[in-house]
Design a protein around this motif. Structure first.
Motif, PDB file in Angstrom:
ATOM      1  N   SER A 173       0.840  -1.188   0.000  1.00  0.00           N
ATOM      2  CA  SER A 173       0.000   0.000   0.000  1.00  0.00           C
ATOM      3  C   SER A 173       0.878   1.242   0.000  1.00  0.00           C
ATOM      4  CB  SER A 173      -0.904   0.015   1.231  1.00  0.00           C
ATOM      5  OG  SER A 173      -0.138   0.273   2.398  1.00  0.00           O
ATOM      6  N   THR A 174       0.247   2.394  -0.052  1.00  0.00           N
ATOM      7  CA  THR A 174       1.000   3.650  -0.034  1.00  0.00           C
ATOM      8  C   THR A 174       1.678   3.879   1.307  1.00  0.00           C
ATOM      9  OG1 THR A 174      -1.014   4.822   0.622  1.00  0.00           O
ATOM     10  CG2 THR A 174      -0.502   4.742  -1.740  1.00  0.00           C
ATOM     11  N   HIS A 175       1.234   3.134   2.351  1.00  0.00           N
ATOM     12  CA  HIS A 175       1.848   3.295   3.660  1.00  0.00           C
ATOM     13  C   HIS A 175       2.776   2.146   4.010  1.00  0.00           C
ATOM     14  CE1 HIS A 175      -2.392   1.966   3.807  1.00  0.00           C
ATOM     15  NE2 HIS A 175      -2.695   3.216   3.599  1.00  0.00           N
ATOM     16  N   GLY A 176       3.153   1.334   3.020  1.00  0.00           N
ATOM     17  CA  GLY A 176       4.066   0.208   3.255  1.00  0.00           C
ATOM     18  C   GLY A 176       3.372  -1.106   2.974  1.00  0.00           C
ATOM     19  N   ARG A 177       3.132  -1.895   4.022  1.00  0.00           N
ATOM     20  CA  ARG A 177       2.398  -3.153   3.890  1.00  0.00           C
ATOM     21  C   ARG A 177       1.255  -3.179   4.894  1.00  0.00           C
ATOM     22  NH1 ARG A 177       4.630  -6.953   0.688  1.00  0.00           N
ATOM     23  NH2 ARG A 177       3.415  -8.665   1.578  1.00  0.00           N
ATOM     24  N   ASP A 178       0.073  -3.440   4.368  1.00  0.00           N
ATOM     25  CA  ASP A 178      -1.081  -3.617   5.233  1.00  0.00           C
ATOM     26  C   ASP A 178      -1.226  -5.099   5.551  1.00  0.00           C
ATOM     27  OD1 ASP A 178      -1.555  -0.925   4.871  1.00  0.00           O
ATOM     28  OD2 ASP A 178      -3.086  -1.236   3.324  1.00  0.00           O
ATOM     29  N   ARG A 179      -1.593  -5.384   6.784  1.00  0.00           N
ATOM     30  CA  ARG A 179      -1.747  -6.773   7.222  1.00  0.00           C
ATOM     31  C   ARG A 179      -3.155  -6.980   7.768  1.00  0.00           C
ATOM     32  NH1 ARG A 179       3.397  -5.051   8.010  1.00  0.00           N
ATOM     33  NH2 ARG A 179       5.069  -6.475   7.377  1.00  0.00           N
ATOM     34  N   HIS A 180      -3.906  -7.846   7.106  1.00  0.00           N
ATOM     35  CA  HIS A 180      -5.288  -8.126   7.465  1.00  0.00           C
ATOM     36  C   HIS A 180      -5.423  -9.590   7.885  1.00  0.00           C
ATOM     37  CE1 HIS A 180      -5.931  -4.396   5.242  1.00  0.00           C
ATOM     38  NE2 HIS A 180      -5.363  -4.969   4.197  1.00  0.00           N
ATOM     39  N   LEU A 181      -6.334  -9.839   8.818  1.00  0.00           N
ATOM     40  CA  LEU A 181      -6.627 -11.207   9.241  1.00  0.00           C
ATOM     41  C   LEU A 181      -8.089 -11.526   8.930  1.00  0.00           C
ATOM     42  CD1 LEU A 181      -4.991 -11.777  12.757  1.00  0.00           C
ATOM     43  CD2 LEU A 181      -4.158 -12.495  10.520  1.00  0.00           C
ATOM     44  N   VAL A 182      -8.318 -12.698   8.345  1.00  0.00           N
ATOM     45  CA  VAL A 182      -9.664 -13.191   8.092  1.00  0.00           C
ATOM     46  C   VAL A 182      -9.828 -14.500   8.864  1.00  0.00           C
ATOM     47  CG1 VAL A 182     -11.310 -14.005   6.369  1.00  0.00           C
ATOM     48  CG2 VAL A 182      -9.722 -12.139   5.805  1.00  0.00           C
ATOM     49  N   VAL A 183     -10.887 -14.566   9.660  1.00  0.00           N
ATOM     50  CA  VAL A 183     -11.136 -15.752  10.476  1.00  0.00           C
ATOM     51  C   VAL A 183     -12.454 -16.368  10.007  1.00  0.00           C
ATOM     52  CG1 VAL A 183     -11.330 -16.668  12.810  1.00  0.00           C
ATOM     53  CG2 VAL A 183      -9.983 -14.581  12.387  1.00  0.00           C
ATOM     54  N   PRO A 184     -12.383 -17.494   9.280  1.00  0.00           N
ATOM     55  CA  PRO A 184     -13.607 -18.090   8.728  1.00  0.00           C
ATOM     56  C   PRO A 184     -14.257 -19.100   9.676  1.00  0.00           C
ATOM     57  CG  PRO A 184     -11.681 -19.208   7.836  1.00  0.00           C
ATOM     58  CD  PRO A 184     -11.166 -18.162   8.807  1.00  0.00           C
ATOM     59  N   PHE A 185     -15.565 -19.054   9.715  1.00  0.00           N
ATOM     60  CA  PHE A 185     -16.341 -20.056  10.429  1.00  0.00           C
ATOM     61  C   PHE A 185     -17.348 -20.622   9.430  1.00  0.00           C
ATOM     62  CE2 PHE A 185     -14.659 -17.403  13.750  1.00  0.00           C
ATOM     63  CZ  PHE A 185     -14.354 -18.293  14.774  1.00  0.00           C
ATOM     64  N   ASP A 186     -17.087 -21.832   8.966  1.00  0.00           N
ATOM     65  CA  ASP A 186     -17.906 -22.460   7.938  1.00  0.00           C
ATOM     66  C   ASP A 186     -18.863 -23.478   8.555  1.00  0.00           C
ATOM     67  OD1 ASP A 186     -16.900 -21.233   5.518  1.00  0.00           O
ATOM     68  OD2 ASP A 186     -15.029 -22.307   5.905  1.00  0.00           O
ATOM     69  N   TYR A 187     -20.127 -23.358   8.199  1.00  0.00           N
ATOM     70  CA  TYR A 187     -21.149 -24.274   8.701  1.00  0.00           C
ATOM     71  C   TYR A 187     -21.821 -25.029   7.556  1.00  0.00           C
ATOM     72  CZ  TYR A 187     -20.421 -21.149  12.651  1.00  0.00           C
ATOM     73  OH  TYR A 187     -19.846 -20.413  13.650  1.00  0.00           O
ATOM     74  N   GLY A 188     -21.154 -25.045   6.401  1.00  0.00           N
ATOM     75  CA  GLY A 188     -21.705 -25.746   5.258  1.00  0.00           C
ATOM     76  C   GLY A 188     -22.876 -25.037   4.617  1.00  0.00           C
ATOM     77  N   ARG A 189     -22.963 -23.718   4.804  1.00  0.00           N
ATOM     78  CA  ARG A 189     -24.072 -22.952   4.250  1.00  0.00           C
ATOM     79  C   ARG A 189     -23.695 -22.358   2.899  1.00  0.00           C
ATOM     80  NH1 ARG A 189     -27.204 -25.683   7.558  1.00  0.00           N
ATOM     81  NH2 ARG A 189     -26.921 -25.133   9.749  1.00  0.00           N
ATOM     82  N   SER A 190     -24.691 -21.843   2.222  1.00  0.00           N
ATOM     83  CA  SER A 190     -24.476 -21.329   0.866  1.00  0.00           C
ATOM     84  C   SER A 190     -24.157 -19.838   0.828  1.00  0.00           C
ATOM     85  CB  SER A 190     -25.719 -21.598  -0.001  1.00  0.00           C
ATOM     86  OG  SER A 190     -26.867 -20.992   0.564  1.00  0.00           O
ATOM     87  N   HIS A 191     -24.260 -19.170   1.986  1.00  0.00           N
ATOM     88  CA  HIS A 191     -24.018 -17.735   2.026  1.00  0.00           C
ATOM     89  C   HIS A 191     -23.044 -17.385   3.156  1.00  0.00           C
ATOM     90  CE1 HIS A 191     -27.733 -17.902  -0.304  1.00  0.00           C
ATOM     91  NE2 HIS A 191     -27.456 -16.686  -0.736  1.00  0.00           N
TER      92      HIS A 191
END
Length: 259
Positions: A41-59
């Protein structure tokens, strides 16, 4: 409430890097491996975390909060309160089955440093959330097939729950998602006010790409004036309000309507 207070205290006064480390450790403690995104990014490196919880749903429903701060400002309400809400919600998500998959997203670079140092926005500042969503659209386009909406948590540490018709004065939030939130509050006896417009928030990254998104906040005028200052400390947050936000979201996603 005590654990909420302790979590907030651990975040306060920490650098952005230390906050990220704390998030990673707390997520892994739940037995969940977060997905890490490091983007230029313009400020160096952005670090994001995504925490998934899957229940076998379609959405998938996305719940987001930005974890970064400027220097070592306390940033207790903006947006330590949102971060702690998602952390506590994660403890619940690993034990339940829901009608919708959940993605908890911790964004970097949500704060424009000019707002702190110059008290005005930098027109060239690009939030990390915008780069993140653009990255997904380019490299993981299939996420759109299951995307049902995003709720950005912003300053939920004091005041009454609210949603907003627009973010800024021009970008319209998802009216249907707002209605789901407000109607749910009515069904459980928790008033959720609809206010005219919110300050800029990470939901804009989704809206700008045609993806439905909304902001859930708690409005308290005195508290909001202290945000992004050294006074946004533990005195600017009510731990009970955060716990009540967690409970509100638990019941919301437990009965989330999928068409």
């Amino acid at each position: 409430m005590i654990e909420t207070y302790r979590s907030l205290k651990k975040l306060m006064g920490q650098s952005t890097e230390a906050r990220l480390s704390y998030l990673d450790e707390e997520t892994r403690r739940l037995g969940v491996i977060p997905q890490s995104y490091e983007l230029e990014s313009t400020h160096g490196r952005d670090r994001h975390l995504v925490v998934p919880f899957d229940y076998g749903r379609s959405h998938d429903l996305w719940l987001t909060a930005n974890y970064d701060t400027f220097d070592t400002l306390p940033s207790a309400n903006n947006n330590g309160s949102g971060v702690v809400t998602l952390l506590k919600l994660g403890e619940h998500l690993r034990r339940v089955q829901l009608p919708v998959n959940i993605r908890l997203v911790y964004f970097d670079a949500g704060l424009d440093p000019d707002l702190v140092t110059k008290k005005r926005r930098n027109p060239d500042f690009v939030p990390g959330s915008r780069l993140f969503v653009q990255h997904l659209i380019t490299n993981e386009t299939e996420f759109i097939d299951t995307y049902d909406g995003a709720i950005t948590l912003q300053a939920v540490g004091k005041g009454n729950l609210c949603v907003f018709q627009t973010t800024g004065k021009r970008i319209e939030n998802a009216a249907e998602l707002n209605k789901i939130i407000v109607d749910h509050g009515r069904s459980i006896g928790v008033p959720v006010e609809t206010r005219e417009h919110s300050p800029n928030a990470d939901n804009m990254a989704f809206l700008e790409e045609g993806l439905g998104a909304a902001v859930l906040a708690r409005y308290h005028e005195g508290s909001w004036h202290k945000m992004q200052t050294k006074d946004d400390d533990l005195t600017n947050v009510n731990s009970r309000a955060i716990d009540e936000t967690v409970m509100f979201l638990r019941t919301l996603i437990g009965s989330y309507p999928i068409k």
